[in-house]
Design a protein around this motif. Structure first.
Motif, PDB file in Angstrom:
ATOM      1  N   UNK A  14     -58.565  19.647 -50.957  1.00  0.00           N
ATOM      2  CA  UNK A  14     -59.991  19.957 -50.836  1.00  0.00           C
ATOM      3  C   UNK A  14     -60.730  19.296 -51.997  1.00  0.00           C
ATOM      4  N   UNK A  15     -62.066  19.396 -52.016  1.00  0.00           N
ATOM      5  CA  UNK A  15     -62.858  18.579 -52.942  1.00  0.00           C
ATOM      6  C   UNK A  15     -62.505  18.810 -54.412  1.00  0.00           C
ATOM      7  N   UNK A  16     -62.342  20.057 -54.831  1.00  0.00           N
ATOM      8  CA  UNK A  16     -62.041  20.333 -56.245  1.00  0.00           C
ATOM      9  C   UNK A  16     -60.702  19.741 -56.652  1.00  0.00           C
ATOM     10  N   UNK A  17     -59.673  19.982 -55.831  1.00  0.00           N
ATOM     11  CA  UNK A  17     -58.337  19.466 -56.154  1.00  0.00           C
ATOM     12  C   UNK A  17     -58.271  17.953 -55.991  1.00  0.00           C
ATOM     13  N   UNK A  18     -59.059  17.433 -55.075  1.00  0.00           N
ATOM     14  CA  UNK A  18     -59.112  15.981 -54.888  1.00  0.00           C
ATOM     15  C   UNK A  18     -59.716  15.311 -56.119  1.00  0.00           C
ATOM     16  N   UNK A  19     -60.810  15.859 -56.626  1.00  0.00           N
ATOM     17  CA  UNK A  19     -61.417  15.303 -57.836  1.00  0.00           C
ATOM     18  C   UNK A  19     -60.473  15.438 -59.035  1.00  0.00           C
ATOM     19  N   UNK A  20     -59.744  16.546 -59.096  1.00  0.00           N
ATOM     20  CA  UNK A  20     -58.790  16.744 -60.193  1.00  0.00           C
ATOM     21  C   UNK A  20     -57.654  15.731 -60.098  1.00  0.00           C
ATOM     22  N   UNK A  21     -57.179  15.482 -58.880  1.00  0.00           N
ATOM     23  CA  UNK A  21     -56.103  14.503 -58.678  1.00  0.00           C
ATOM     24  C   UNK A  21     -56.547  13.119 -59.138  1.00  0.00           C
ATOM     25  N   UNK A  22     -57.749  12.712 -58.725  1.00  0.00           N
ATOM     26  CA  UNK A  22     -58.271  11.395 -59.116  1.00  0.00           C
ATOM     27  C   UNK A  22     -58.472  11.327 -60.623  1.00  0.00           C
ATOM     28  N   UNK A  23     -59.068  12.380 -61.194  1.00  0.00           N
ATOM     29  CA  UNK A  23     -59.345  12.387 -62.641  1.00  0.00           C
ATOM     30  C   UNK A  23     -58.056  12.381 -63.457  1.00  0.00           C
ATOM     31  N   UNK A  24     -57.008  13.019 -62.941  1.00  0.00           N
ATOM     32  CA  UNK A  24     -55.746  13.108 -63.686  1.00  0.00           C
ATOM     33  C   UNK A  24     -55.137  11.739 -63.949  1.00  0.00           C
ATOM     34  N   UNK A  25     -55.419  10.782 -63.080  1.00  0.00           N
ATOM     35  CA  UNK A  25     -54.851   9.441 -63.237  1.00  0.00           C
ATOM     36  C   UNK A  25     -55.646   8.578 -64.214  1.00  0.00           C
ATOM     37  N   UNK A  26     -56.870   8.974 -64.542  1.00  0.00           N
ATOM     38  CA  UNK A  26     -57.732   8.093 -65.326  1.00  0.00           C
ATOM     39  C   UNK A  26     -57.135   7.756 -66.689  1.00  0.00           C
ATOM     40  N   UNK A  27     -56.719   8.765 -67.446  1.00  0.00           N
ATOM     41  CA  UNK A  27     -56.194   8.500 -68.793  1.00  0.00           C
ATOM     42  C   UNK A  27     -54.802   7.872 -68.748  1.00  0.00           C
TER      43      UNK A  27
END
Length: 538
Positions: A50-63
């Motif tokens: 869902x949107x919250x977990x999807x954004x967290x998944x994408x953000x987790x890869x940034x660093x």
């Protein structure tokens, strides 16, 4: 009658050209599989989270992705490959391998240390880099990233093997590692993903395991070449020092892409949480043609260009660079035109597979994709020119050009966002920064290294512009035809039909203008394929 020596030279040159052509095909096939499976990853993420977990998944890869690009991404392949290529050509492998081994040993220790630091301070890093996002997204991303940091080490080791294999021109051994990694990642997301914390973290563990499998595969493929590696920490070795001086600017320069993505993501949070995933989706789409054609052609070009330069064969160097840029542009320009005319249809058809990916998400991703269209072409030239600089041992100016483009990107984003411009201004800013970077690279390379500069580019660009104009007009007209796109199959049929029609118009115009690139592609690939087919039938 031709001179026998000249005949032998011509025969050798034809063999080299055919070898480069074959290697390019293998590399492009591997990249198609890699980018295709990577694209499916984006689709499955939208379906599983869902949107919250999807954004967290994408953000987790940034660093983790940023750290990998900063410490490893370009430095190993772009420094080791031309260095070893020249050594192979000049029969000095033993001496150069000593320096390479020291470089690898220090890099491994440094990356391990950095991974441990990231593990300890993960949540602090995500709080610092993700201002403006919801607290839940930041917390989930920081915790998930702890499962991803070890993959940096495995990806570094895999990149090392690829850099060595590319130096030995074993492109078939490196082309299919990334698809294997992406398939393992797909399995991890598909089997473990879900909209809860436990599933999110388990998916991260699965991704880390995929990186380990990727490294083991590349090590197996490069086992014969890697026997030359001998662990050492001798920093006084002259070959190590020379390689280190080359690698540092490449290392920093390669991280600029990730820095720019962090900048865009930082500004995207000012438009809410939704644009983060939309920006990531658009980035995945525009990098499909760039990552397949430009990266494939540039990676194959690098060791050969380094070998030509080592032999002071400047004419061949110029011809190879010219052909590489033209071939990359010939394939990426029509892709950019297609993305420009029908971005929303592309996003909806390829990415909208469930209710989690809303029409609002699609419209936002389409806006971002429109702004990225120019970057497809510009970044293709940037990548190949960077490879050309690295092949001749010039690594500082690509870094300078990258820093300038990063400043331009930040400045334009800051100005346009504060002026109240829409979210699309972010990707337009990125494309403008790419234009500045490309102009700087092209100007300096052609003025400082006139003997190595690409030739006959003006005529090619004029003809390409005519072909692109024909494609845009034809595609716009056919898009006016009403078509019922209810249902996924209809969407694919309509998108595919227009895409095929667009390429047919582009290549048809290229044929009418007698563009060499089309004729060369026909002679080297299509005609030869049918010859072999008819011969086997007999």
């Amino acid at each position: 009658m031709s001179n026998p020596i000249e005949q032998r030279k011509r025969h050798t040159q034809n063999k080299k050209t055919n070898s480069i052509a074959f290697s390019t095909i293998i590399m492009i096939i591997g990249l198609i599989l890699s980018k295709g499976s990577g694209f499916l990853r984006t689709v499955i993420i939208g379906h599983k989270f869902s949107e919250t977990y999807r954004d967290a998944f994408v953000a987790a890869f940034l660093i983790p992705d940023f750290v990998f690009a900063l410490l490893v991404g370009g430095s190993i392949q772009s420094a080791i490959t031309p260095t070893l290529s020249k050594a192979i050509e000049q029969k000095t492998q033993k001496k150069v391998w000593r320096g390479v081994s020291i470089f690898i040993t220090w890099m491994s220790l440094f990356v391990l240390t950095f991974v441990i630091i990231c593990e300890v301070f993960s949540n602090y890093l995500y709080n610092a880099f993700n201002q403006g996002k919801s607290e839940d997204v930041v917390r989930l991303a920081g915790n998930m990233a702890r499962t991803l940091y070890p993959q940096i080490f495995f990806m570094m080791l895999a990149a090392l093997c690829i850099g060595v294999l590319n130096a030995y021109k074993k492109f078939g051994s490196t082309a299919f590692g990334p698809p294997i990694y992406n398939i393992c990642v797909l399995l991890a997301i598909g089997l473990l993903g879900g909209s809860n914390e436990e599933s999110l973290y388990l998916t991260g563990v699965g991704v880390m395991a995929a990186a380990m499998i990727y490294f083991v595969f590349q090590l197996f493929m490069g086992r014969r070449e890697m026997v030359h590696y001998r662990p050492s920490l001798d920093t006084k070795d002259p070959e190590f020092r020379r390689l280190f001086k080359l690698a540092i600017p490449i290392l920093i320069s390669a991280s600029i892409v990730q820095v720019n993505m962090l900048l865009l993501n930082s500004f995207a949070t000012r438009f809410g949480d939704g644009p983060l995933y939309a920006l990531n989706s658009a980035s995945t789409l525009w990098q499909l043609p760039y990552g397949i054609f430009a990266v494939g052609i540039g990676n194959v070009m690098l060791p050969s260009l380094a070998s030509h330069f080592a032999n002071k064969d400047y004419k061949e160097s110029s011809m190879l660079l010219s052909a590489s840029i033209k071939n990359a542009l010939f394939l990426t320009i029509p892709c950019a035109g297609i993305f420009l005319i029908m971005p929303l249809d592309i996003v909806k058809t390829l990415l909208q597979w469930s209710a989690n990916f809303t029409d609002k998400n699609a419209e936002m991703a389409a806006l971002f994709l429109t702004g990225y269209c120019a970057a497809i072409v510009l970044q293709s030239v940037i990548f190949i020119l960077n490879q050309a600089f690295y092949a001749i041992g010039q690594t500082r100016f690509p870094l300078f050009a990258g820093i300038v483009s990063m400043i331009v990107n930040f400045g334009m984003c800051f100005l346009l966002v504060n002026l109240g411009c829409g979210a699309m201004c972010l990707t337009i800013s990125y494309s403008v920064s790419c234009l500045v970077r490309m102009i700087l690279l092209a100007y300096v390379y052609t003025t400082r290294h006139k003997k190595l500069a690409p030739r006959r580019m003006r005529a090619f660009l004029i003809k390409s512009a005519i072909c692109l104009a024909a494609l845009l007009i034809a595609l716009y007209l056919i898009s006016l035809i009403p078509f019922n796109q209810s249902g996924k199959l209809r969407q694919f049929v309509w998108l595919g039909a227009r895409g095929i029609f667009a390429f047919a118009v582009y290549f048809g115009m290229a044929f009418a203008l007698r563009m060499e690139e089309l004729q060369i592609a026909y002679e080297r690939y299509i005609r030869r394929f049918f010859k072999k087919k008819s011969a086997s039938a007999k």
